[in-house]
Design a protein around this motif. Structure first.
Motif, PDB file in Angstrom:
ATOM      1  N   GLY A 248     -14.952 -17.320  -9.270  1.00 50.34           N
ATOM      2  CA  GLY A 248     -13.876 -16.335  -9.264  1.00 50.34           C
ATOM      3  C   GLY A 248     -14.376 -14.933  -8.974  1.00 50.34           C
ATOM      4  N   ILE A 249     -15.469 -14.523  -9.627  1.00 52.11           N
ATOM      5  CA  ILE A 249     -15.983 -13.169  -9.419  1.00 52.11           C
ATOM      6  C   ILE A 249     -16.709 -13.065  -8.097  1.00 52.11           C
ATOM      7  CG2 ILE A 249     -18.217 -13.510 -10.549  1.00 52.11           C
ATOM      8  CD1 ILE A 249     -15.913 -10.424 -10.770  1.00 52.11           C
ATOM      9  N   GLU A 250     -17.328 -14.173  -7.623  1.00 52.48           N
ATOM     10  CA  GLU A 250     -17.984 -14.145  -6.318  1.00 52.48           C
ATOM     11  C   GLU A 250     -16.967 -13.825  -5.223  1.00 52.48           C
ATOM     12  OE1 GLU A 250     -21.132 -14.432  -5.659  1.00 52.48           O
ATOM     13  OE2 GLU A 250     -22.007 -15.210  -7.512  1.00 52.48           O
ATOM     14  N   GLY A 251     -15.811 -14.479  -5.293  1.00 55.05           N
ATOM     15  CA  GLY A 251     -14.774 -14.199  -4.307  1.00 55.05           C
ATOM     16  C   GLY A 251     -14.104 -12.849  -4.526  1.00 55.05           C
ATOM     17  N   GLU A 252     -14.023 -12.396  -5.772  1.00 60.11           N
ATOM     18  CA  GLU A 252     -13.348 -11.131  -6.077  1.00 60.11           C
ATOM     19  C   GLU A 252     -14.100  -9.939  -5.498  1.00 60.11           C
ATOM     20  OE1 GLU A 252     -10.902  -8.194  -7.417  1.00 60.11           O
ATOM     21  OE2 GLU A 252     -10.516 -10.344  -7.312  1.00 60.11           O
ATOM     22  N   VAL A 253     -15.419  -9.961  -5.576  1.00 55.75           N
ATOM     23  CA  VAL A 253     -16.211  -8.853  -5.031  1.00 55.75           C
ATOM     24  C   VAL A 253     -15.956  -8.700  -3.545  1.00 55.75           C
ATOM     25  CG1 VAL A 253     -18.550  -8.035  -4.572  1.00 55.75           C
ATOM     26  CG2 VAL A 253     -17.983  -8.971  -6.818  1.00 55.75           C
ATOM     27  N   GLY A 254     -16.009  -9.819  -2.814  1.00 54.65           N
ATOM     28  CA  GLY A 254     -15.771  -9.752  -1.384  1.00 54.65           C
ATOM     29  C   GLY A 254     -14.338  -9.382  -1.045  1.00 54.65           C
ATOM     30  N   ARG A 255     -13.375  -9.910  -1.796  1.00 54.17           N
ATOM     31  CA  ARG A 255     -11.969  -9.612  -1.517  1.00 54.17           C
ATOM     32  C   ARG A 255     -11.671  -8.130  -1.701  1.00 54.17           C
ATOM     33  NH1 ARG A 255      -7.593  -7.949  -3.750  1.00 54.17           N
ATOM     34  NH2 ARG A 255      -8.726  -7.579  -5.684  1.00 54.17           N
ATOM     35  N   PHE A 256     -12.143  -7.557  -2.805  1.00 52.28           N
ATOM     36  CA  PHE A 256     -11.862  -6.147  -3.070  1.00 52.28           C
ATOM     37  C   PHE A 256     -12.553  -5.250  -2.042  1.00 52.28           C
ATOM     38  CE2 PHE A 256     -12.180  -2.072  -5.212  1.00 52.28           C
ATOM     39  CZ  PHE A 256     -10.935  -1.965  -5.812  1.00 52.28           C
ATOM     40  N   ARG A 257     -13.758  -5.616  -1.660  1.00 53.02           N
ATOM     41  CA  ARG A 257     -14.489  -4.813  -0.678  1.00 53.02           C
ATOM     42  C   ARG A 257     -13.797  -4.853   0.681  1.00 53.02           C
ATOM     43  NH1 ARG A 257     -20.376  -6.246  -1.223  1.00 53.02           N
ATOM     44  NH2 ARG A 257     -19.552  -8.256  -0.549  1.00 53.02           N
ATOM     45  N   ARG A 258     -13.310  -6.017   1.077  1.00 54.55           N
ATOM     46  CA  ARG A 258     -12.622  -6.119   2.371  1.00 54.55           C
ATOM     47  C   ARG A 258     -11.266  -5.430   2.345  1.00 54.55           C
ATOM     48  NH1 ARG A 258     -14.501 -11.381   1.680  1.00 54.55           N
ATOM     49  NH2 ARG A 258     -12.438 -12.041   0.981  1.00 54.55           N
ATOM     50  N   THR A 259     -10.575  -5.510   1.197  1.00 59.03           N
ATOM     51  CA  THR A 259      -9.202  -4.997   1.119  1.00 59.03           C
ATOM     52  C   THR A 259      -9.154  -3.483   1.008  1.00 59.03           C
ATOM     53  OG1 THR A 259      -8.534  -7.054   0.022  1.00 59.03           O
ATOM     54  CG2 THR A 259      -7.039  -5.170  -0.166  1.00 59.03           C
ATOM     55  N   TRP A 260      -9.995  -2.907   0.149  1.00 62.16           N
ATOM     56  CA  TRP A 260      -9.861  -1.487  -0.173  1.00 62.16           C
ATOM     57  C   TRP A 260     -11.031  -0.627   0.278  1.00 62.16           C
ATOM     58  CZ3 TRP A 260      -5.105  -0.567  -1.310  1.00 62.16           C
ATOM     59  CH2 TRP A 260      -4.343  -1.482  -2.032  1.00 62.16           C
ATOM     60  N   LEU A 261     -12.174  -1.202   0.550  1.00 60.10           N
ATOM     61  CA  LEU A 261     -13.371  -0.403   0.844  1.00 60.10           C
ATOM     62  C   LEU A 261     -13.853  -0.584   2.275  1.00 60.10           C
ATOM     63  CD1 LEU A 261     -15.184  -1.096  -2.532  1.00 60.10           C
ATOM     64  CD2 LEU A 261     -13.997   0.999  -1.866  1.00 60.10           C
ATOM     65  N   SER A 262     -12.984  -1.010   3.141  1.00 56.76           N
ATOM     66  CA  SER A 262     -13.283  -1.122   4.563  1.00 56.76           C
ATOM     67  C   SER A 262     -12.199  -0.376   5.330  1.00 56.76           C
ATOM     68  CB  SER A 262     -13.313  -2.593   4.999  1.00 56.76           C
ATOM     69  OG  SER A 262     -14.330  -3.301   4.305  1.00 56.76           O
ATOM     70  N   PRO A 263     -12.538   0.591   6.192  1.00 56.73           N
ATOM     71  CA  PRO A 263     -13.908   1.049   6.489  1.00 56.73           C
ATOM     72  C   PRO A 263     -14.522   1.805   5.322  1.00 56.73           C
ATOM     73  CG  PRO A 263     -12.306   2.499   7.507  1.00 56.73           C
ATOM     74  CD  PRO A 263     -11.515   1.360   6.911  1.00 56.73           C
ATOM     75  N   MET A 264     -15.755   2.252   5.522  1.00 60.84           N
ATOM     76  CA  MET A 264     -16.467   2.919   4.430  1.00 60.84           C
ATOM     77  C   MET A 264     -15.665   4.122   3.918  1.00 60.84           C
ATOM     78  SD  MET A 264     -20.466   2.943   5.628  1.00 60.84           S
ATOM     79  CE  MET A 264     -20.078   3.641   7.239  1.00 60.84           C
ATOM     80  N   PRO A 265     -15.443   4.194   2.597  1.00 64.34           N
ATOM     81  CA  PRO A 265     -14.697   5.347   2.050  1.00 64.34           C
ATOM     82  C   PRO A 265     -15.475   6.644   2.205  1.00 64.34           C
ATOM     83  CG  PRO A 265     -15.592   3.978   0.285  1.00 64.34           C
ATOM     84  CD  PRO A 265     -15.838   3.233   1.564  1.00 64.34           C
ATOM     85  N   VAL A 266     -14.756   7.730   2.449  1.00 67.07           N
ATOM     86  CA  VAL A 266     -15.350   9.060   2.603  1.00 67.07           C
ATOM     87  C   VAL A 266     -14.922   9.901   1.405  1.00 67.07           C
ATOM     88  CG1 VAL A 266     -15.544  11.095   4.071  1.00 67.07           C
ATOM     89  CG2 VAL A 266     -15.255   8.828   5.108  1.00 67.07           C
ATOM     90  N   VAL A 267     -15.870  10.268   0.541  1.00 65.26           N
ATOM     91  CA  VAL A 267     -15.566  11.006  -0.685  1.00 65.26           C
ATOM     92  C   VAL A 267     -16.630  12.069  -0.914  1.00 65.26           C
ATOM     93  CG1 VAL A 267     -14.331   9.103  -1.804  1.00 65.26           C
ATOM     94  CG2 VAL A 267     -16.808   9.274  -2.049  1.00 65.26           C
ATOM     95  N   ASP A 268     -16.295  13.026  -1.766  1.00 63.68           N
ATOM     96  CA  ASP A 268     -17.251  14.073  -2.145  1.00 63.68           C
ATOM     97  C   ASP A 268     -18.103  13.670  -3.335  1.00 63.68           C
ATOM     98  OD1 ASP A 268     -16.386  15.792  -0.121  1.00 63.68           O
ATOM     99  OD2 ASP A 268     -14.791  16.621  -1.370  1.00 63.68           O
ATOM    100  N   SER A 269     -17.609  12.755  -4.164  1.00 66.17           N
ATOM    101  CA  SER A 269     -18.359  12.328  -5.347  1.00 66.17           C
ATOM    102  C   SER A 269     -17.925  10.918  -5.726  1.00 66.17           C
ATOM    103  CB  SER A 269     -18.115  13.286  -6.514  1.00 66.17           C
ATOM    104  OG  SER A 269     -16.762  13.205  -6.929  1.00 66.17           O
ATOM    105  N   LEU A 270     -18.765  10.248  -6.503  1.00 68.03           N
ATOM    106  CA  LEU A 270     -18.419   8.909  -6.983  1.00 68.03           C
ATOM    107  C   LEU A 270     -17.286   8.961  -7.996  1.00 68.03           C
ATOM    108  CD1 LEU A 270     -21.893   7.141  -7.335  1.00 68.03           C
ATOM    109  CD2 LEU A 270     -20.242   7.010  -5.466  1.00 68.03           C
ATOM    110  N   ALA A 271     -17.156  10.073  -8.702  1.00 68.98           N
ATOM    111  CA  ALA A 271     -16.028  10.213  -9.624  1.00 68.98           C
ATOM    112  C   ALA A 271     -14.708  10.167  -8.858  1.00 68.98           C
ATOM    113  CB  ALA A 271     -16.152  11.513 -10.407  1.00 68.98           C
ATOM    114  N   GLU A 272     -14.669  10.804  -7.703  1.00 69.96           N
ATOM    115  CA  GLU A 272     -13.470  10.758  -6.873  1.00 69.96           C
ATOM    116  C   GLU A 272     -13.200   9.339  -6.393  1.00 69.96           C
ATOM    117  OE1 GLU A 272     -12.014  12.347  -2.453  1.00 69.96           O
ATOM    118  OE2 GLU A 272     -13.723  13.281  -3.454  1.00 69.96           O
ATOM    119  N   LEU A 273     -14.247   8.615  -5.979  1.00 67.50           N
ATOM    120  CA  LEU A 273     -14.075   7.244  -5.514  1.00 67.50           C
ATOM    121  C   LEU A 273     -13.588   6.343  -6.641  1.00 67.50           C
ATOM    122  CD1 LEU A 273     -14.332   5.036  -3.408  1.00 67.50           C
ATOM    123  CD2 LEU A 273     -16.763   4.857  -3.959  1.00 67.50           C
TER     124      LEU A 273
END
Length: 550
Positions: A248-273
């Protein structure tokens, strides 16, 4: 064109209705007598035989391909030979005359036979998870455009097995402090702790040694953390054999990365991300997993009701260190430097190194707090930590690293620069800089917007002193809806303050001041009073007797 089933049905009907013989049926339908017999024997046509095609080129290299595939039996999964690699080896090492499609098709069905990959080994057994009982945890790699720089980060993922509700956080490291902080955020987000177990890989932050079976030697701090929150750890088998145990978690990491973090997010800080990720986690609650008819949010309500309660005290996830403050008022932690107030130079201070920040303590009092530095040999410097020494050495402010960092972060604004320029013009370099430092000290006790309002007011009337800024800042702190814009030096009004005129040399020419036409001060009136007083005193004085020389 008739199908064979339809043809067999017509043959059987003709034989049944008309009573035709096999020869007559063969002539009518123009097929062989063998086909007539097959139709009369069964309504379902027999499967067609696939002719065995000769493959002379493949036969010449079949044993060579099998030998290469057997080399992969003990090889790491990610270093097994692909069909393309096998084909190139056949050409380079054996000068074989065979095409790539032939090798590719053969490897596709032959590899599972040699490696023992059967349908049984690939089969999955559906699992049912009790509400609030189990969860799964893993880390995944992630690339982020952080402050304009492409940076490798790590995403912590925590997933409840029953509902599929997950919490994600991005950290600059996957060390123990990030591992613990991710758990704490997840527990507080869910409002409780799983009652049965949490499944893990053999992550180095938690496990120092893998023993036989599922026995593990855990790190001391991880064991303390588990005891504090009261849950058990389930460690999966090492390598590919244990991947299915927390699929479940193996698939969740890939799903969340493909859904919300592609393309690479552009932020000023990790707190913002991470703030964005919190919103994305909430939006994911409306989705349905697989063929479930209920949403993640619906199932999570059941999960939440069965979670164990959080402990009363929050666990400190930071790594405790005791660095010494150097002469530049900096402490070095993990090859990065952080500033502290100058009064602590030469002392050892307690530092809590966390995944996203670093906190410095003097006893129990927090004396400095910084966002964690990601890059090696980087620095986090606050101008406020050096104000006391800059009062004695005002000339060091202009070229200081602290001022450069304050300008880069936006803490030192255009209003500060404008005040500094006007103050040096009126009061001189050293005294003008000290006035600025006194203004910067106001930020410790007053809100930033109020101090900026005070600076703006002081510049407007031309009274570039810290006292005026302080008075106006306190007035602004009590007001509502204060809106301060950054003012450049060229846009400021001319100096018209009489107070400032008194503080300056009368011979100096201050731009914008009207000429003073008043007569010069005179004490002539006071001199006349003194003359009259002296005459009156002489008239009333007694005559002295026995004057010498009489």
């Amino acid at each position: 064109m008739r199908s064979r089933v339809e043809e067999f049905a017509e043959i059987r009907r003709a034989a049944r209705v008309e009573g035709l013989s096999i020869n007559a049926l063969a002539k009518r339908f123009r097929v062989h007598r063998r086909t007539i017999r097959q139709a009369l024997a069964s309504a379902e046509p027999p499967p067609r035989k696939t002719p065995t095609r000769a493959a002379p080129k493949l036969d010449a290299v079949r044993e060579l391909i099998d030998g290469m595939l057997r080399q992969d039996i003990d090889a790491p999964r990610k270093q097994r030979q692909t069909a393309t690699r096998i084909w190139h080896r056949l050409l380079d090492e054996h000068d074989a005359d065979v095409g790539y499609p032939t090798v590719r098709d053969y490897v596709r069905w032959r590899r599972p036979e040699i490696l023992g990959i059967t349908a049984m080994s690939k089969a999955m057994v559906p699992q049912a998870h009790a509400p609030g009982a189990e969860a799964e945890v893993d880390f995944g790699e992630l690339w982020v455009i952080l402050a304009g720089v492409r940076t490798k980060c790590f995403m912590f993922a925590f997933r409840l097995s029953h509902s599929g509700r997950a919490v994600h956080r991005v950290y600059p490291t996957q060390a123990l402090e990030a591992f613990l902080e991710g758990h704490i955020d997840a527990f507080e987000e869910f409002g409780g702790v799983p009652t049965l177990q949490i499944k893990y890989d053999n992550l180095s932050p938690a496990v120092t040694q893998v023993l036989a079976g599922r026995a593990r030697v855990e790190t001391t701090r991880w064991a303390l953390f588990r005891s504090h929150y009261g849950f058990d750890a389930f460690y999966c088998e090492p390598g590919i054999n244990g991947a299915h145990e927390k699929g479940g978690i193996e698939g969740e990491v890939g799903r969340f990365r493909r859904t919300w973090l592609s393309p690479m997010p552009v932020v000023d800080s990790l707190a913002e991300l991470n703030e964005r990720i919190r919103n994305w986690d909430q939006r994911d609650e409306n989705r349905r997993i697989g063929r479930k008819i209920t949403t993640v949010a619906h199932d999570f309500q059941t999960d939440r009701e069965h979670l164990a309660a959080l402990p009363r005290d929050r666990f400190d996830p930071g790594l405790e260190l005791y660095p010494r403050v150097d002469r530049s008022a900096l402490v070095t932690v993990r090859q990065a430097k952080y500033s502290v107030p100058v009064r602590f130079i030469g002392r050892k201070l307690r530092v809590s190194l966390r995944a996203s920040e670093l906190v410095v303590f003097d006893g129990r009092q927090v004396v400095a707090r910084h966002e964690r530095v990601i890059e090696r040999y980087g620095q986090a410097v606050l101008l406020d930590h050096y104000l006391e020494v800059l009062q004695h050495k005002p000339g060091a402010l202009g070229g200081s690293t602290a001022l450069a960092y304050a300008r880069a972060s936006g803490a030192f604004t255009g209003l500060h620069d404008a005040f500094w320029a006007e103050s040096r013009k009126v009061n001189g370099d050293a005294a003008g800089t000290r006035e600025l430092i006194d203004v910067l000290l106001l930020h410790r006790t007053l809100p930033d917007y109020a101090v900026l309002a005070g600076i703006h007011a002081a510049l407007t009337v031309g009274a570039v002193t810290a006292d005026v800024v302080a008075v106006e800042a306190r007035l602004a702190a009590g007001a509502e809806n204060t809106d301060i814009a950054v003012v450049e030096v060229e846009t400021l009004p001319k100096v018209v303050s009489l107070t400032q005129r008194r503080l300056t040399d009368p011979a100096a020419v201050i731009a914008g001041l009207p000429p003073d036409t008043r007569p010069a001060p005179s004490v002539a009136g006071y001199d006349a009073l003194l003359t009259r007083r002296a005459a009156k005193h002489a008239a009333t004085a007694p005559i002295s007797e026995g004057v010498s020389g009489a």
